[in-house]
Design a protein around this motif. Sequence first.
Motif: not given
Length: 219
Positions: A3-8, A24-26, A28, A60
């Motif tokens: 799963r990808m990590l996504r910080l928003t 914010s950060l994506d 992989a 998020e």
Amino acid sequence: MRRMLRLTDLHKHYDGRPVFSHVSLDAAPGEVVALLGDSGVGKSTLLNGIAGLDRLDRGEVMLGGTAVHRLDEPALALWRRHQVGFVFQAFHVLPHLDVAHNVALPLLLQRRPDAARVQQVLDAVGLGDLGKRAPRTLSGGQLQRVAIARALVHRPALVLADEPTGNLDPDTAARVLDVLLQQVRSEGTICLLVTHSPVAAARADRVLRLNRDGLAPAR
């Protein structure tokens, strides 16, 4: 599939004062992201917020299809148990348990003991013949490798490493970092690495600097 990590747009305040904002950060699977920043800027707080150990004020956190920021406390504890591994500057190895039992703890908490998996990760971090040893008989570098094995034994999607080489001499730190990065990448685990060390940061796939207004590429 990993799963990808996504910080928003993460925000955190203490006593009305901003610690950080607009983070914010994506990231992989298999990626190592180093997080730099001045002391007190909130790097450890950010890791704690991502893990749900410290509630964020806004934003998020998504890991795969899970909205971590929406989980209640019991669900967060269960999510951490399965999806997150932690490596800290202090080793947090339990002195009354031998090496193998320390490493096995995440699996035991999930009620799925797996001696073969424990031995596999001990072999991978170079401690394959030390499973029966007491922590007090190990060096600092060996203890940190125990902590790395424990963080990875349950195959988490995310490893949060907070100054994992901060208590080690430079040569030992380099060897421990080798082990951590090799294992994270081979397992396809996302790793967020908080460090003050430019040498450690240079080993990451990306290097970002945290300030009060968010994350930016480090120069």
